[in-house]
Design a protein around this motif. Structure first.
Motif, PDB file in Angstrom:
ATOM      1  N   GLN A 242       0.823  -1.206   0.000  1.00 13.40           N
ATOM      2  CA  GLN A 242       0.000   0.000   0.000  1.00 13.40           C
ATOM      3  C   GLN A 242       0.862   1.263   0.000  1.00 13.40           C
ATOM      4  O   GLN A 242       0.547   2.255  -0.650  1.00 13.40           O
ATOM      5  CB  GLN A 242      -0.942  -0.016   1.205  1.00 13.40           C
ATOM      6  CG  GLN A 242      -2.002  -1.107   1.139  1.00 13.40           C
ATOM      7  CD  GLN A 242      -2.907  -1.090   2.357  1.00 13.40           C
ATOM      8  OE1 GLN A 242      -2.774  -0.209   3.202  1.00 13.40           O
ATOM      9  NE2 GLN A 242      -3.820  -2.058   2.430  1.00 13.40           N
ATOM     10  N   ILE A 243       1.992   1.236   0.739  1.00 10.00           N
ATOM     11  CA  ILE A 243       2.884   2.412   0.796  1.00 10.00           C
ATOM     12  C   ILE A 243       3.518   2.657  -0.567  1.00 10.00           C
ATOM     13  O   ILE A 243       3.687   3.821  -1.012  1.00 10.00           O
ATOM     14  CB  ILE A 243       3.952   2.202   1.881  1.00 10.00           C
ATOM     15  CG1 ILE A 243       3.297   2.274   3.267  1.00 10.00           C
ATOM     16  CG2 ILE A 243       5.067   3.237   1.771  1.00 10.00           C
ATOM     17  CD1 ILE A 243       4.258   1.999   4.398  1.00 10.00           C
ATOM     18  N   ALA A 244       3.892   1.578  -1.272  1.00 14.16           N
ATOM     19  CA  ALA A 244       4.514   1.738  -2.585  1.00 14.16           C
ATOM     20  C   ALA A 244       3.573   2.397  -3.579  1.00 14.16           C
ATOM     21  O   ALA A 244       4.013   3.124  -4.488  1.00 14.16           O
ATOM     22  CB  ALA A 244       4.968   0.372  -3.116  1.00 14.16           C
ATOM     23  N   GLY A 245       2.322   2.231  -3.439  1.00 18.02           N
ATOM     24  CA  GLY A 245       1.355   2.826  -4.362  1.00 18.02           C
ATOM     25  C   GLY A 245       0.751   4.121  -3.861  1.00 18.02           C
ATOM     26  O   GLY A 245      -0.193   4.610  -4.479  1.00 18.02           O
ATOM     27  N   THR A 246       1.223   4.683  -2.782  1.00 17.43           N
ATOM     28  CA  THR A 246       0.663   5.913  -2.221  1.00 17.43           C
ATOM     29  C   THR A 246       1.727   7.013  -2.278  1.00 17.43           C
ATOM     30  O   THR A 246       2.849   6.835  -1.776  1.00 17.43           O
ATOM     31  CB  THR A 246       0.226   5.702  -0.769  1.00 17.43           C
ATOM     32  OG1 THR A 246      -0.714   4.625  -0.724  1.00 17.43           O
ATOM     33  CG2 THR A 246      -0.417   6.966  -0.205  1.00 17.43           C
ATOM     34  N   PRO A 247       1.437   8.223  -2.899  1.00 13.61           N
ATOM     35  CA  PRO A 247       2.431   9.327  -2.958  1.00 13.61           C
ATOM     36  C   PRO A 247       2.634   9.954  -1.590  1.00 13.61           C
ATOM     37  O   PRO A 247       1.730   9.973  -0.758  1.00 13.61           O
ATOM     38  CB  PRO A 247       1.781  10.324  -3.935  1.00 13.61           C
ATOM     39  CG  PRO A 247       0.320  10.035  -3.849  1.00 13.61           C
ATOM     40  CD  PRO A 247       0.188   8.564  -3.601  1.00 13.61           C
ATOM     41  N   GLN A 248       3.869  10.441  -1.382  1.00 10.86           N
ATOM     42  CA  GLN A 248       4.183  11.059  -0.100  1.00 10.86           C
ATOM     43  C   GLN A 248       3.540  12.432   0.052  1.00 10.86           C
ATOM     44  O   GLN A 248       3.175  12.822   1.165  1.00 10.86           O
ATOM     45  CB  GLN A 248       5.693  11.188   0.065  1.00 10.86           C
ATOM     46  CG  GLN A 248       6.417   9.847   0.100  1.00 10.86           C
ATOM     47  CD  GLN A 248       7.913  10.009   0.346  1.00 10.86           C
ATOM     48  OE1 GLN A 248       8.389  11.122   0.583  1.00 10.86           O
ATOM     49  NE2 GLN A 248       8.651   8.908   0.283  1.00 10.86           N
ATOM     50  N   THR A 249       3.440  13.182  -1.084  1.00 14.52           N
ATOM     51  CA  THR A 249       2.858  14.537  -1.033  1.00 14.52           C
ATOM     52  C   THR A 249       1.804  14.666  -2.096  1.00 14.52           C
ATOM     53  O   THR A 249       1.759  13.879  -3.060  1.00 14.52           O
ATOM     54  CB  THR A 249       3.931  15.610  -1.243  1.00 14.52           C
ATOM     55  OG1 THR A 249       4.547  15.396  -2.533  1.00 14.52           O
ATOM     56  CG2 THR A 249       4.988  15.524  -0.151  1.00 14.52           C
ATOM     57  N   ALA A 310      -2.716  10.078   4.061  1.00 12.25           N
ATOM     58  CA  ALA A 310      -2.850   8.618   3.923  1.00 12.25           C
ATOM     59  C   ALA A 310      -1.496   7.945   3.982  1.00 12.25           C
ATOM     60  O   ALA A 310      -1.326   6.871   4.590  1.00 12.25           O
ATOM     61  CB  ALA A 310      -3.569   8.273   2.619  1.00 12.25           C
ATOM     62  N   TYR A 311      -0.519   8.616   3.316  1.00  4.02           N
ATOM     63  CA  TYR A 311       0.834   8.048   3.337  1.00  4.02           C
ATOM     64  C   TYR A 311       1.387   8.036   4.760  1.00  4.02           C
ATOM     65  O   TYR A 311       1.999   7.042   5.190  1.00  4.02           O
ATOM     66  CB  TYR A 311       1.725   8.881   2.412  1.00  4.02           C
ATOM     67  CG  TYR A 311       3.150   8.366   2.314  1.00  4.02           C
ATOM     68  CD1 TYR A 311       3.466   7.318   1.461  1.00  4.02           C
ATOM     69  CD2 TYR A 311       4.168   8.937   3.082  1.00  4.02           C
ATOM     70  CE1 TYR A 311       4.761   6.833   1.388  1.00  4.02           C
ATOM     71  CE2 TYR A 311       5.463   8.450   3.016  1.00  4.02           C
ATOM     72  CZ  TYR A 311       5.761   7.400   2.164  1.00  4.02           C
ATOM     73  OH  TYR A 311       7.045   6.913   2.100  1.00  4.02           O
ATOM     74  N   SER A 312       1.180   9.149   5.500  1.00  7.94           N
ATOM     75  CA  SER A 312       1.667   9.204   6.885  1.00  7.94           C
ATOM     76  C   SER A 312       1.030   8.113   7.749  1.00  7.94           C
ATOM     77  O   SER A 312       1.689   7.470   8.568  1.00  7.94           O
ATOM     78  CB  SER A 312       1.364  10.587   7.486  1.00  7.94           C
ATOM     79  OG  SER A 312       1.973  11.595   6.729  1.00  7.94           O
ATOM     80  N   SER A 313      -0.282   7.870   7.558  1.00 10.16           N
ATOM     81  CA  SER A 313      -0.962   6.824   8.331  1.00 10.16           C
ATOM     82  C   SER A 313      -0.422   5.452   7.997  1.00 10.16           C
ATOM     83  O   SER A 313      -0.205   4.613   8.878  1.00 10.16           O
ATOM     84  CB  SER A 313      -2.468   6.881   8.054  1.00 10.16           C
ATOM     85  OG  SER A 313      -3.136   5.842   8.719  1.00 10.16           O
ATOM     86  N   LEU A 314      -0.164   5.182   6.714  1.00  8.29           N
ATOM     87  CA  LEU A 314       0.395   3.887   6.311  1.00  8.29           C
ATOM     88  C   LEU A 314       1.786   3.690   6.882  1.00  8.29           C
ATOM     89  O   LEU A 314       2.161   2.568   7.273  1.00  8.29           O
ATOM     90  CB  LEU A 314       0.425   3.775   4.781  1.00  8.29           C
ATOM     91  CG  LEU A 314      -0.943   3.656   4.097  1.00  8.29           C
ATOM     92  CD1 LEU A 314      -0.786   3.706   2.573  1.00  8.29           C
ATOM     93  CD2 LEU A 314      -1.636   2.362   4.512  1.00  8.29           C
TER      94      LEU A 314
END
Length: 504
Positions: A242-249, A310-314
């Motif tokens: 999930q983290i790999a597919g979610t942008p940081q910003t 979302a990225y921070s939560s993951l």
């Protein structure tokens, strides 16, 4: 037919000719028979009915279930006529009056055993009866004695049922206390031996239980950790995907807005002010954001990207999953190390492990026996309290011991009548037998048949007036003698009924 009638007339005439002999025989038989009947002692019987009701309010594990109680009642019924109980009856009634020697007591007990009957008409209805003869005592004493014997048997029956279970409980408690004390000493010795062995081999035997038990427990725990570790690693892999597919910003903000780097640094300072450590997942996630913002030059006044929540939560969830996986791996490694150490020590010192297993086995066996005896003692103690404090059995006297007024034996009126008929029959039979032995012939036909000669004729007897008067007088005397015999019989009957009514 005429011949039979003729023979009957001849027999009657033969008896009538010897009527005084018949009367004498009848009187003799009646007097002897009535004397014998008078000498037969009367027998009196007293009866009582007792209903035993068992209660099943308490559970069966107290040992007083209806089946158990019925067995106890049946046992008491069977042993009620034992020598010990009958001796109590003899000593508790007038039967023991004047008896001193053991032989006399034994004779009274043997005589009483045949005079007592105990039977159960239904499941819980008992009939107790006792018979006593008036031999050596009056009729009133015999009747009262039979009632006293039945009353004493009822008292013994109730006493045996109430006290029998309590006595058995006391004996059982005493035995269990002795066994508990013995097992407690053995258990203390085994405990001291185990403690001493573990103290002497402290470095060789870490943990509680035998080496094989600890190894088995370790294998079970490692299997559980393996399943938990597989689950945690799967969850961590899912989070990484999930983290790999979610942008940081994400896009947002201009140079005129708030500097995101300064904002992130301010949040980090606030977290540390609240006491969060550097290892906290939120602090780690915020530091990652700050590093990313610095690398992207987010401190400039130009346009910038806003951090993706979302990225921070993951990232926070990934830190938690990584911590769980690390903890499980550490626990597995520690258990594996302990098991390897125990196996190595078992190989180096096999005698120590075997001795520990033997000591532990002996201790567990003794402890199991002690615990079982303790549980049995508690159950018996509870049963004793139930027997003492509750009315588990109720005795209802349906019919109290009767006070007999009429003897059950002998049937004296019937015997008196039988003696009268026997006397009459004996007199007639005796007269007839004497007639058969006589050499005279009542008819001419009998004489002709006996002699074989023709009989020309027979001469009838001619009576004078004086002879007729004498015959009438003797006939009245004969009738009076017969009437006197019947009168004596009636007087004896009256005396018998008077005596029965006078029994008190």
């Amino acid at each position: 037919m005429n011949g039979l009638y003729e023979e009957f007339r001849i027999a009657v005439h033969s008896v009538w000719q010897r009527r005084w002999i018949a009367m004498g025989i009848a009187w003799a038989i009646c007097l002897v028979g009535w004397l014998a009947v008078a000498l037969i002692p009367n027998t009196y019987e007293s009866q009582a009915k007792l209903f035993v009701q068992t209660k099943a309010i308490l559970p069966e594990n107290t040992g007083i279930s209806p089946v158990e109680r019925q067995k106890q009642i049946d046992t008491v019924q069977q042993t009620l006529t034992s020598a010990a109980n009958l001796e109590k009856v003899v000593r508790g009634t007038d039967l023991g009056k004047g008896l001193v020697t053991p032989r006399e007591i034994e004779g009274a007990v043997n005589g009483l055993r045949g005079a007592i009957k105990i039977k159960s008409d239904q499941s819980n209805l008992f009939e107790i009866s006792a018979t006593m003869t008036a031999s050596g005592r009056s009729d009133g004493e015999a009747a009262n004695l039979s009632r006293a014997v039945v009353q004493k048997l009822i008292d013994l029956f109730v006493e045996e049922n109430l006290a029998g279970g309590r006595g058995e409980t006391s004996d059982t408690l005493r035995f269990l206390d002795e066994q508990l004390a013995k097992r407690q000493k053995e258990l203390e010795i085994a405990e001291q031996k185990r403690v001493k062995f573990e103290t002497e081999n402290l470095g060789m035997l870490p943990g509680i239980g035998s080496v094989s038990q600890r190894l088995e427990q370790g294998r079970l725990e490692i299997n559980q950790i393996d399943s938990q570790l597989i689950t945690a690693q799967s969850a961590l892999a899912a989070i990484n995907g999930q983290i790999a597919g979610t942008p940081q910003t994400i896009a947002g903000g201009t140079s005129g807005g708030v500097n995101p780097l300064a904002q992130a640094q301010g949040e980090l300072a606030g977290m540390k002010a609240r006491g969060l450590t550097d290892q906290h997942p939120d602090v780690l996630a915020l530091k990652s954001q700050i590093a990313a913002l610095k690398a992207a030059g987010a401190g400039a006044s130009t346009a910038y990207g806003v951090p993706n929540p979302a990225y921070s939560s993951l990232v926070s969830m990934k830190a938690e999953r990584q911590a769980a996986v690390s903890a499980l791996q550490s626990r597995k490694a520690a258990l594996q190390g302990e098991m390897n150490a125990m196996v190595a020590k078992q190989i180096q010192e096999p005698g120590v492990a075997a001795e520990q297993a033997r000591i532990a086995r002996d201790y567990e066996v003794l402890k199991a026996q002690y615990d079982k005896l303790l549980a049995d003692r508690e159950q018996v103690r509870l049963r004793g309290q139930v027997e003492t404090q509750t009315d588990a059995v109720r005795f209802d006297l349906i019919t109290p011991p009767s006070s007999p007024r009429t003897p059950i034996a002998p049937k004296r009126p019937l015997l008196l009548a039988a003696v009268l008929f026997a006397g009459i029959a004996g007199g007639i039979g005796g007269a007839f037998a004497l007639g058969q032995l006589s050499a005279s012939y009542p008819t001419s036909a009998k004489l002709e048949a006996a002699s074989g000669l023709p009989v020309i004729g027979s001469i009838s007897q001619m009576l004078t007036q004086a002879q007729r008067a004498d015959r009438k007088r003797k006939l009245r005397m004969y009738i009076g003698s017969g009437g006197a015999l019947v009168g004596v019989f009636l007087v004896l009957l009256i005396i018998e009924f008077i005596q029965r009514g006078s029994v008190v």
